[in-house]
Design an enzyme around this catalytic site. Sequence first.
Site, PDB file in Angstrom:
ATOM      1  N   HIS A  46      -3.859  14.254  -9.419  1.00  0.00           N
ATOM      2  CA  HIS A  46      -3.886  13.092  -9.489  1.00  0.00           C
ATOM      3  C   HIS A  46      -2.533  12.719 -10.571  1.00  0.00           C
ATOM      4  CE1 HIS A  46      -7.038  11.170  -7.389  1.00  0.00           C
ATOM      5  NE2 HIS A  46      -7.656  12.497  -7.601  1.00  0.00           N
ATOM      6  N   ASP A  76      -0.043  10.027  -9.860  1.00  0.00           N
ATOM      7  CA  ASP A  76       0.494   8.748 -10.967  1.00  0.00           C
ATOM      8  C   ASP A  76       1.688   8.778 -11.436  1.00  0.00           C
ATOM      9  OD1 ASP A  76      -2.120   8.258 -11.366  1.00  0.00           O
ATOM     10  OD2 ASP A  76      -2.650   9.444 -12.916  1.00  0.00           O
ATOM     11  N   ASN A  96      -2.246  13.360  -4.033  1.00  0.00           N
ATOM     12  CA  ASN A  96      -3.315  13.715  -5.021  1.00  0.00           C
ATOM     13  C   ASN A  96      -4.082  14.874  -4.685  1.00  0.00           C
ATOM     14  OD1 ASN A  96      -2.888  11.662  -6.823  1.00  0.00           O
ATOM     15  ND2 ASN A  96      -3.923  10.023  -5.387  1.00  0.00           N
ATOM     16  N   ASP A 112      -4.041   2.637  -5.033  1.00  0.00           N
ATOM     17  CA  ASP A 112      -2.474   2.865  -4.404  1.00  0.00           C
ATOM     18  C   ASP A 112      -2.239   1.627  -4.011  1.00  0.00           C
ATOM     19  OD1 ASP A 112      -4.270   2.628  -2.321  1.00  0.00           O
ATOM     20  OD2 ASP A 112      -3.517   4.255  -1.025  1.00  0.00           O
ATOM     21  N   ASP A 127       0.832  -1.173   0.075  1.00  0.00           N
ATOM     22  CA  ASP A 127      -0.137  -0.082  -0.075  1.00  0.00           C
ATOM     23  C   ASP A 127       0.918   1.051  -0.014  1.00  0.00           C
ATOM     24  OD1 ASP A 127      -2.846   1.130   0.406  1.00  0.00           O
ATOM     25  OD2 ASP A 127      -1.478   2.102   2.176  1.00  0.00           O
TER      26      ASP A 127
END
Length: 137
Positions: free
Chosen positions: A35, A39, A30, A65, A22
Amino acid sequence: GRAMLDRVEIGDHRGVGLLFADVDKLKEINDQHGHDAGDKVLGELAEAIRRALRPGDLAYRWGGDEFIVLCEDVADPVALEGIVKRLGSLAVSYLGNTVVSMSIGSAFVSPGEVANLQNLITSADADMYRRKTGARQ
């Protein structure tokens, strides 16, 4: 990734490990930077994971994630923990000051045992959560 994982037959092997990773702090990145930034971090971590794995290990993006890593031919849980530590030491920095790392849990299947992949994922996810919350206490 999921379709490929669905076809994985676990059994008749030396030992299999499944890691559930995780990405820490991704939500904050984010929220603060958008985002695209998140990414970019995920892409860099994915690349770092690929470089850190042994030949034949498979990494998949799983959900927003999260990553799943399937490690076949693992001798025992100690060997698997070595892989966990190696991946756990990976981090990428974002904007020079935010260091993004991962929390990782694992599940091990002994040689000759047959395992259900979904159960392994659930078990590794629970282990990851235990480690993550344990580290904060």
